[in-house]
Write an enzyme that holds these catalytic residues in place. Structure first.
Site: not given
Length: 668
Positions: A210, A347, A316
């Site tokens: 991320s 995610h 995601d």
């Protein structure tokens, strides 16, 4: 945007670097019981592999403050970022140097890393004791250093968080420069005692999920020397596309909220000017400004020298797969060596959906690109794609070379709002109409695909006689006439038919965390290598949305600038769909849905428009493996009797959850 199928291209620089790294491995890594040992390759010759021969207990743990060369908080002094290092002691004692695995993050103190939200820990003197994640436990005994960098403005670092801008990227780039002797490091945050990284080869691999993986993308896009590889997991490639898609706001806040969230309390007090710029230069209108250009790494993909191992969840809904698609395509154009894993999760880190295979693959990747070992990973299939929960396939290149953008066209059906999808253009004057309903989502639309509902227009193929695979990124071009001065559009592709998928919209985003633990290296009392196992969390569904895209119709003339619409005037706009790789099985149907606000995934416009679609001027450009011929074969011939069309039921995955504007772990 189309993703072009292209294999990895080896540049002269890459070949020289690999040869040099191999020579460094021969000269600097221990032999025999203390270094890389030959192991049996798959069904063939024995290859080198770094082995866990160094003491984790005796590893050197230290903190260094690296001068970034910029004064982000404008206090008259250049900022220093905290760099916590753990490295094996034995190579240094023998005058040997080691490569570096680095994770630069804003989350080490505010939020934690990984599925268990681990934070850094220190002893009473500030010496690092606990490093989040397993990278240190697993790789330090194998002859690597692990470096955990606090981005500027976070934890123990000076400066300010600027959400992917110059300060963020320079925070990590300066550390790569320090590892290669080009930047200054200090023993303390404010002192003058210099510290040199004379224990490393300088070869660095950046990894992270991320925000952390985003920093890896940004640093690679600077072309910094010494960064040999990056492993971005669920990473952003352009911050504009994190907050907007083609002018449509994805969240009800901007980057100033994220900056304030991750900054240390001291940074919040001193960084008001940066906070103000993040507000003033990132208007919620969706207009693209210079602030966003600075945070667009895709445009600098041609500078990337590092190899790239990209991992992303096709579902995601935090860092959408559009980030993967545009980054992958740009890297292909630049001839960058690359590899990809594309899962069915949201995610989620691969350590939590394919743990053993992931650690083994990552180990071989770093051995090859940081130690120069010829273990064959660069000659293996480029792509691993999750087809069903825990079921994977591979592709030599991705998308496959036979992938071709194929134009499909909507047509009118027997009832309003339920049309056809094929290769034949609609007759001029054919229209469909829907009214934006911000209370409905793509899940609602897909569940009612065969019903004439007011909030969407759906277009469906006949049941397929053969499997049809889509691989890459597609587009949907819409000509729509609004009834008001503002309008947002959503375009989604749906696989209509029963299936078992990862429940990406539920808590865990496709995984369930168990109580049992597995260990990935040695531990200390302050740093455990043991993590809770996971399993696939699945759902039985009647339809699956597998890619989507959104846009503000007001950006019809310019992707970066919206303008008011004139009611009653038709506008043409192309909506970009997120990258995907999905097989619509024989017996299922492929559907295109065009609607307004996708609840909880984009914000609604300021008005509630009714939109009329001109079907003769509306089409989808989809990346079909086998192209138009594959579509023709799949939409002719007998349909398998077991999967004939059936009534669509609203069941399966949960409604998409409102994801906070934090590119972080699925646990938050």
């Amino acid at each position: 945007m189309e993703i072009r199928a292209r294999g990895a291209r080896w540049s002269y620089r890459t070949l020289v670097a690999a040869a040099s790294a191999a020579l460094v491995g021969v000269l600097l890594t221990p032999t025999g019981a203390l270094g890389a040992q030959p192991t049996a390759g798959p069904g063939g010759p024995r290859v080198k592999e770094s082995r866990p021969v160094y003491s984790y207990d005796d590893a050197i743990r230290e903190s260094i403050w690296v001068d970034t060369g910029i004064d982000g908080d404008e206090n008259g002094k250049t900022d220093r970022v905290a760099v916590d290092v753990i490295r094996p002691s034995e190579p240094a004692e023998r005058g040997r140097r080691v490569p570096v695995i680095m994770d630069a993050s804003p989350y080490y103190s505010c939020c934690g890393r990984g599925n268990e939200s681990q934070r850094k820990t220190y002893d009473a003197d500030g010496k690092p004791l606990g490093f989040p994640l397993y990278y240190d436990n697993y790789f330090v005994p194998r002859g690597y250093a692990f470096v955990a960098v606090d981005l500027a403005g976070t934890n123990r670092s000076d400066g300010c968080v600027d959400v992917g801008g110059r300060s963020d990227i320079q925070s990590a780039k300066a550390v790569v420069d320090w590892l290669n002797g080009r930047a200054r490091g200090y023993a303390t945050r404010t002192g003058t005692e210099r510290v040199r990284a004379d224990w490393t080869t300088g070869a660095t691999g950046m990894i992270g999920k991320s925000y952390d993986g985003t920093i890896a993308n940004g640093v690679a896009a600077t072309g910094v020397e010494g960064l040999e590889t990056i492993v971005p997991i669920s990473a952003i490639s352009s911050w504009y596309d994190y907050y907007f898609q083609q002018g449509a706001p994805l969240y009800d806040s901007g980057p100033e909220w994220l900056s304030n969230y991750v900054e240390s309390p001291e940074a919040r007090a001193r960084c008001q000017a940066v906070q103000r710029r993040l507000i003033d230069e990132a208007p919620r209108t969706g207009d693209r400004t210079g602030l966003w250009d600075e945070r667009d790494y895709v445009r600098n993909a041609k500078k990337v020298r590092a190899s790239v191992f990209a991992v992303h969840g096709a579902q995601d809904l935090n860092v959408r797969a559009k980030h993967l698609g545009q980054w992958w395509d740009a890297l292909a154009d630049a001839g960058v060596e690359r590899k990809i894993w594309l899962s069915q999760t949201g995610h989620v880190d691969p350590f939590d959906f394919r743990r053993a295979t992931w650690v083994t693959t990552l180990h071989r990747w770093f051995d090859h690109y940081l130690l120069g070992y010829e273990n064959g990973i660069d000659r293996e299939p480029m792509a691993d794609i999750e087809r069903a929960p825990d079921q994977w396939s591979t592709d030599r290149v991705w998308p496959p070379r036979t992938t071709a953008t194929t134009t499909l066209r909507p047509g009118a059906g027997a009832v309003a709002g339920v049309g056809t999808l094929g290769r034949t253009p609609a007759r001029p004057g054919t229209t469909e109409t829907f009214t934006d309903d911000p209370g409905q989502s793509e899940t609602d639309w897909a569940a009612e695909i065969d019903l004439p509902t007011a909030a969407k227009s759906g277009f469906i193929t006949r049941p397929l006689s053969r499997d049809l695979r889509l691989s890459g990124s597609g587009t949907v071009t819409v000509t729509a006439t609004p009834s008001t001065s503002t309008a947002h559009l959503s375009a989604v592709l749906v696989d209509i038919g029963p299936d078992t998928i990862r429940d990406y919209a539920a808590s865990g985003e496709g995984i369930r965390t168990l109580t049992e633990r597995t260990c990935w290296g040695p531990s200390t009392t302050a740093d455990s290598s043991c993590y809770r196992e996971t399993e696939a969390r699945t759902a039985e569904v009647g339809q699956t949305v597998f890619t989507r895209g959104w846009a503000d119709l007001g950006t019809y003339a310019s992707a970066g600038h919206g303008r008011p619409l004139t009611p009653g005037t038709p506008y043409t706009l192309t909506v970009e769909l997120a990258a995907t790789d999905h097989v619509v099985p024989a017996g299922h149907r492929l559907a295109l849905i065009i609607a307004g606000t996708d609840q909880d995934l984009i914000d609604p416009p300021s008005t509630t428009p009714t939109l009329t679609l001109d079907l003769a001027r509306t089409s989808a450009g989809l990346p079909l493996v086998g192209g138009a011929a594959a579509f023709a074969r799949a939409t002719t011939g007998a349909v398998p009797p077991y999967s004939a069309p059936r009534e669509s039921r609203h069941h399966g995955v949960a409604e998409p959850r409102r994801t906070p504007p934090i590119p972080g772990d699925s646990s938050r």
